[in-house]
Scaffold this active site. Structure first.
Site, PDB file in Angstrom:
ATOM      1  N   ASP A 101       0.868  -1.176   0.000  1.00  0.00           N
ATOM      2  CA  ASP A 101       0.000   0.000   0.000  1.00  0.00           C
ATOM      3  C   ASP A 101       0.908   1.230   0.000  1.00  0.00           C
ATOM      4  OD1 ASP A 101       1.057   0.081   2.530  1.00  0.00           O
ATOM      5  OD2 ASP A 101      -0.864  -0.044   3.562  1.00  0.00           O
ATOM      6  N   SER A 102       0.324   2.423  -0.037  1.00  0.00           N
ATOM      7  CA  SER A 102       1.136   3.632  -0.170  1.00  0.00           C
ATOM      8  C   SER A 102       1.605   4.167   1.173  1.00  0.00           C
ATOM      9  CB  SER A 102       0.319   4.712  -0.859  1.00  0.00           C
ATOM     10  OG  SER A 102      -0.707   5.150   0.027  1.00  0.00           O
ATOM     11  N   ASP A 287      -8.159  -7.464  -0.180  1.00  0.00           N
ATOM     12  CA  ASP A 287      -7.300  -7.796   0.950  1.00  0.00           C
ATOM     13  C   ASP A 287      -8.033  -7.422   2.218  1.00  0.00           C
ATOM     14  OD1 ASP A 287      -6.688  -4.752   0.541  1.00  0.00           O
ATOM     15  OD2 ASP A 287      -5.936  -5.235   2.531  1.00  0.00           O
ATOM     16  N   CYS A 358     -13.750 -28.263   5.517  1.00  0.00           N
ATOM     17  CA  CYS A 358     -12.471 -27.609   5.216  1.00  0.00           C
ATOM     18  C   CYS A 358     -11.378 -28.664   5.102  1.00  0.00           C
ATOM     19  CB  CYS A 358     -12.134 -26.613   6.325  1.00  0.00           C
ATOM     20  SG  CYS A 358     -10.566 -25.767   6.079  1.00  0.00           S
ATOM     21  N   CYS A 360      -8.103 -27.905   5.101  1.00  0.00           N
ATOM     22  CA  CYS A 360      -6.817 -27.295   5.463  1.00  0.00           C
ATOM     23  C   CYS A 360      -6.028 -28.192   6.417  1.00  0.00           C
ATOM     24  CB  CYS A 360      -7.014 -25.899   6.054  1.00  0.00           C
ATOM     25  SG  CYS A 360      -7.352 -25.855   7.832  1.00  0.00           S
ATOM     26  N   CYS A 363      -7.595 -28.440   9.962  1.00  0.00           N
ATOM     27  CA  CYS A 363      -8.819 -29.249  10.069  1.00  0.00           C
ATOM     28  C   CYS A 363      -8.535 -30.734   9.840  1.00  0.00           C
ATOM     29  CB  CYS A 363      -9.876 -28.735   9.105  1.00  0.00           C
ATOM     30  SG  CYS A 363     -10.544 -27.141   9.652  1.00  0.00           S
ATOM     31  N   HIS A 389      -6.165 -21.794   9.532  1.00  0.00           N
ATOM     32  CA  HIS A 389      -7.527 -22.200   9.134  1.00  0.00           C
ATOM     33  C   HIS A 389      -8.302 -21.023   8.524  1.00  0.00           C
ATOM     34  CE1 HIS A 389     -11.561 -23.594   8.905  1.00  0.00           C
ATOM     35  NE2 HIS A 389     -11.904 -22.492   9.555  1.00  0.00           N
TER      36      HIS A 389
HETATM   37 ZN   LIG Z   1      -9.632 -25.627   8.158  1.00  0.00          ZN
END
Ligand SMILES: [Zn+2]
Length: 408
Positions: A101-102, A287, A358, A360, A363, A389
């Site tokens: 960012d600036s 973002d 999920c 991930c 998980c 997660h």
């Molecule tokens: Zn997860």
């Protein structure tokens, strides 16, 4: 090419799937970009980031692009130090795309004793009170030293709520600063630390559309910036406390005015269903600190189970803002989400993962009972696992939207 944007499919809703090609690699869009404020996505090591998130086909591709904050790195360790270390990619050992960012947003939100003139902003560091000055030229100079693939023009962030006149005055300053940022960037872009190493490629400087909550000012700002011809455009000054309908309207009105063949980035949003909604409207990049910040407070995002809409509206389990988001999501029939507080006693012996849907690494391996224990015992690992997660949840949400848009 220092930036190429290829759209492969576009839906009637305006959403599109594509690829953004940057000096440090390709980014499948729409994309959610985790925030790495101080050249670190808090509590998550870089090699783990590379293994979070899937592509359209469910294949693990990891985090594609992250943000770093110019204000923070300028104050500590200093942009000249980062330049001497070869730029922020090499400094933090992250060889994938980045965006800075600036510094404007932090100058206006974190620092004290600001003095704004046409030339720039004088401010005091939130760390030690030392005095500094950011002009558009200096912000871009700092961003070139850091060397992220995408840099942003320096803009004034107006306080909210602001009157039409105050917003218009601020916008005028922002446009003048955008032109100065671009002029400095064009004259100095070859000074980026990896210029020779990457075959003469440079960073790309994006413009930022301002205009507060006023549709006519958003139009004026978009038109003015498009005239300046940036390789990509951000929509700034949103998600600062206004009602969600207003955010959505400002995004919709602005998107209509931005070139369809260039990437469009909405800064600082949002809840999982918001990033999904904006991606479907045609936003390519977003973002937000929310997934990582919430994780450090023990708040975990997961998909809602069938019939769970009622239970999440209970005031003791969820804050007002969550209720609003969850309700608006279910009203329009979209898949909804829940933010669970892992501290709660009900999870003490819960053998399930955070989210059964999920995939991930957290998980797959850990139970809610264990994650609750870690968090209650204030073990640092809790913050890491929670962050992994939540980031996976956000990245997988975008992968799902990309897959749907790709079929359009
Ligand atoms: Zn997860």
């Amino acid at each position: 090419m220092s930036l190429a944007f290829e759209i492969s499919a576009a839906a009637a809703s305006g959403g599109r799937s594509g690829v953004l090609r940057l000096p440090h690699g390709d980014v499948q869009t729409p994309v959610f970009m985790p925030v790495g404020t101080q050249a670190t996505v808090k509590t998550v090591p870089q090699d783990v980031l590379e293994r979070i998130g899937t592509d359209d086909a469910g294949v693990e591709i990891g985090t594609q692009i992250i943000l770093a904050n110019t204000y923070h790195l300028y104050l500590r360790p200093g942009h000249e130090l980062v330049r001497r270390m070869g730029g922020v990619h090499r400094f933090m050992s992250w060889q994938r795309p980045m965006l800075t960012d600036s510094g404007g947003f932090q100058v206006f939100s974190l620092s004290q004793l600001r003095k704004v003139t046409d030339d720039g902003v004088e401010f005091r560091s939130h760390l030690d009170g030392s005095k500094h000055f950011f002009s558009p030229e200096h912000s871009v100079e700092v961003q070139i030293a850091l060397g992220a693939d995408i840099a942003m023009v320096f803009d004034e962030c107006v306080e909210t709520p602001a009157t039409w006149q105050r917003t218009r005055d601020s916008m005028g300053l922002t446009h003048a600063w955008a032109a100065r940022s671009k002029q400095y960037f064009d004259a100095h872009k070859h000074e980026v630390p990896w210029h020779a190493e990457l075959g003469g490629k440079t960073q790309s400087l994006f413009g930022i559309v301002q205009g507060g909550m006023y549709a006519d000012l958003r139009r004026e700002s978009a038109e003015r910036l498009v005239e300046m011809d940036f390789p990509g455009y951000a929509i700034g000054g949103l998600a600062v406390g206004e009602p969600r309908e207003v955010t959505r309207e400002m995004i919709a009105r602005t998107l209509e005015l931005l070139p369809k063949d260039k990437p469009r980035y909405v800064m600082g949003v949002g809840y999982p269903d918001e990033i999904e909604e904006y991606a479907r409207m045609g936003v390519d990049m977003m973002d937000c600190v929310l997934p990582t910040r919430a994780a450090r407070h023990g708040l975990l995002f997961r998909s809602a189970e069938v019939g769970e809409e009622l239970s999440i509206a209970k005031p003791d389990t969820v804050e007002a803002s969550d209720q609003a988001s969850a309700e608006s999501a279910s009203e329009t029939g979209r898949k909804t989400w829940v933010r669970m507080n892992i501290k709660r006693t009900e999870y003490a012996e819960d053998q399930r993962p955070i989210d059964e849907r999920c995939s991930c690494m957290v998980c797959k391996r850990y139970t809610r009972a264990y994650l609750r224990h870690l968090f209650v015992a204030k073990e640092p690992l809790a913050l890491t696992l929670n962050s992994i997660h939540n980031l996976s949840f956000y990245l997988d949400t975008m992968a799902r939207v990309r897959a749907e848009l790709a079929k359009a």
